[in-house]
Scaffold this motif. Structure first.
Motif, PDB file in Angstrom:
ATOM      1  N   SER A 111      -0.608   9.329  -2.874  1.00 42.64           N
ATOM      2  CA  SER A 111      -0.170   9.528  -4.267  1.00 42.64           C
ATOM      3  C   SER A 111       1.264   9.041  -4.460  1.00 42.64           C
ATOM      4  O   SER A 111       1.582   8.535  -5.529  1.00 42.64           O
ATOM      5  CB  SER A 111      -0.402  10.943  -4.794  1.00 42.64           C
ATOM      6  N   ARG A 112       2.098   9.135  -3.428  1.00 41.97           N
ATOM      7  CA  ARG A 112       3.457   8.581  -3.579  1.00 41.97           C
ATOM      8  C   ARG A 112       3.418   7.076  -3.833  1.00 41.97           C
ATOM      9  O   ARG A 112       4.278   6.529  -4.506  1.00 41.97           O
ATOM     10  CB  ARG A 112       4.295   8.866  -2.315  1.00 41.97           C
ATOM     11  N   LEU A 113       2.394   6.406  -3.295  1.00 43.17           N
ATOM     12  CA  LEU A 113       2.315   4.943  -3.433  1.00 43.17           C
ATOM     13  C   LEU A 113       1.429   4.500  -4.601  1.00 43.17           C
ATOM     14  O   LEU A 113       1.248   3.313  -4.838  1.00 43.17           O
ATOM     15  CB  LEU A 113       1.726   4.351  -2.141  1.00 43.17           C
ATOM     16  N   GLY A 114       0.811   5.458  -5.298  1.00 45.44           N
ATOM     17  CA  GLY A 114      -0.077   5.089  -6.415  1.00 45.44           C
ATOM     18  C   GLY A 114      -1.449   4.636  -5.952  1.00 45.44           C
ATOM     19  O   GLY A 114      -2.144   3.894  -6.660  1.00 45.44           O
ATOM     20  N   ILE A 115      -1.839   5.043  -4.757  1.00 44.35           N
ATOM     21  CA  ILE A 115      -3.169   4.691  -4.224  1.00 44.35           C
ATOM     22  C   ILE A 115      -4.111   5.870  -4.486  1.00 44.35           C
ATOM     23  O   ILE A 115      -3.777   7.019  -4.159  1.00 44.35           O
ATOM     24  CB  ILE A 115      -3.097   4.415  -2.696  1.00 44.35           C
ATOM     25  N   VAL A 116      -5.261   5.591  -5.092  1.00 44.52           N
ATOM     26  CA  VAL A 116      -6.238   6.661  -5.335  1.00 44.52           C
ATOM     27  C   VAL A 116      -6.988   6.971  -4.039  1.00 44.52           C
ATOM     28  O   VAL A 116      -7.407   6.055  -3.323  1.00 44.52           O
ATOM     29  CB  VAL A 116      -7.226   6.235  -6.454  1.00 44.52           C
ATOM     30  N   THR A 117      -7.117   8.251  -3.734  1.00 42.38           N
ATOM     31  CA  THR A 117      -7.893   8.665  -2.553  1.00 42.38           C
ATOM     32  C   THR A 117      -9.342   8.889  -2.958  1.00 42.38           C
ATOM     33  O   THR A 117      -9.624   9.611  -3.920  1.00 42.38           O
ATOM     34  CB  THR A 117      -7.335   9.980  -1.958  1.00 42.38           C
TER      35      THR A 117
END
Ligand SMILES: NC(=O)c1ccc[n+]([C@@H]2O[C@H](COP(=O)([O-])OP(=O)(O)OC[C@H]3O[C@@H](n4cnc5c(N)ncnc54)[C@H](OP(=O)(O)O)[C@@H]3O)[C@@H](O)[C@H]2O)c1
Length: 277
Positions: free
Chosen positions: A179-185
């Motif tokens: 989430s810090r990098l804007g990547i959806v898990t």
């Protein structure tokens, strides 16, 4: 008919928060499953070259009559297609089998760090995205260390990291990192996987009674409330409907705390430095 809400990706596209997992359904079974899933309201289908069922997924999409633009299709390239331009060939094969001219999301199936090819593979993914053969690009089974290297050496931040995740395998540090990098898990094996025993945990049964839902629905609601994208697999139309019917209730904070007793800790789940294909 229930439709899953959309989650925004870092490239401007959106992904339905709940989709249909298709492993280990074969071509024939998956084709029927996709038709039933679309009827039930699914608009997101997850496949991979390795599953050997892309042709069946494509047949199901065609037979379902759904507009291409209304559907979100993910496929994944495994080790065979890592390195230099091999991914381009891999995607062409997938598109041909799926009968599509683009996929919504293309993932590197496993990092395979010992092969040391995920950087050159990702650079090919960037070119395929620019060429319009794939809308969003992402990874699967990447640990933070693999992502750190990818971010340092390439241009496009992955839209998604699809990882093994459930109330037993919570991967909280990884999720924070994403989430810090804007990547959806995105959670795979969200119900604990085929042959797993997560759904027999008494707490899930008790919460199911409270909310008039099944243990599987309680687990899927747990994923949804944490903003995860999830892809439960079922070949059974009744269960497909059940799995999508999780948007009309909310687990309260005390119940989420109860579910936390199922967490097996940070070391739980597979280790993608040691395994993969
Ligand atoms: N990226 C990766 O490396 C990776 C790895 C594994 C999986 N995946 C993807 O993630 C998807 C989901 O993961 P998964 O298949 O491992 O596990 P899962 O979705 O957690 O569990 C699937 C199992 O749960 C059963 N099930 C489904 N709905 C149920 C319900 N409502 N009540 C009780 N049982 C239910 C299914 O049986 P029935 O079919 O009989 O209903 C099946 O045995 C896969 O299909 C695949 O698309 C990706």
């Amino acid at each position: 008919m229930t439709l899953a809400p959309l989650i925004k990706l870092n490239d401007g596209y959106s992904i339905p928060q709940l989709g249909l997992g298709t492993w280990p359904l074969d071509d024939e079974k998956v084709s029927a499953a996709v038709v039933r899933a679309v009827e039930a309201g699914y608009r997101h289908i997850d496949t991979a070259v390795k599953y050997g069922n892309e042709k069946g997924v494509g047949d199901g999409i065609k037979a379902s009559g759904v507009d291409r633009e209304d559907l979100f299709v993910t496929t994944k390239l495994d080790g065979e297609f890592q390195g230099n331009d091999r991914a381009a060939e891999g995607l062409d094969g997938s598109l041909q089998r799926l009968g599509l001219d683009y996929v919504d999301l293309l993932l590197i199936h496993w990092p395979l760090p010992a092969r040391d090819e995920f950087i050159s593979t990702w650079k090919t993914f960037e070119r395929l995205q620019a060429a319009g053969k794939v809308r969003s690009i992402g990874v699967s089974n990447f640990k933070p260390a693999h992502l750190e290297r990818l971010l340092a050496e390439t241009d496009v931040v992955p839209a998604v990291n699809q990882i093994q995740l459930s109330p037993a395998i919570t991967r909280t540090a990884e999720r924070d990192f994403h989430s810090r990098l804007g990547i959806v898990t995105e959670s795979y094996s969200p119900l604990g996987g085929s042959g797993g025993d997560l759904l027999s945990a008494p707490i899930l049964y008790q919460l199911g009674e409270k909310y008039e839902k099944t243990p599987a629905q309680v687990v899927l609601r747990w994923h949804i409330q944490q903003g995860l994208v999830t892809i439960p697999k079922s070949g059974n139309p009744e269960r497909m409907r059940e799995n999508l019917d999780v948007f009309d209730f909310a687990l309260d904070p005390l119940d989420l705390a109860e579910i936390a007793i199922l967490d097996e800790g940070p070391g739980a789940g597979n280790d993608s430095d040691a395994t993969g294909h």
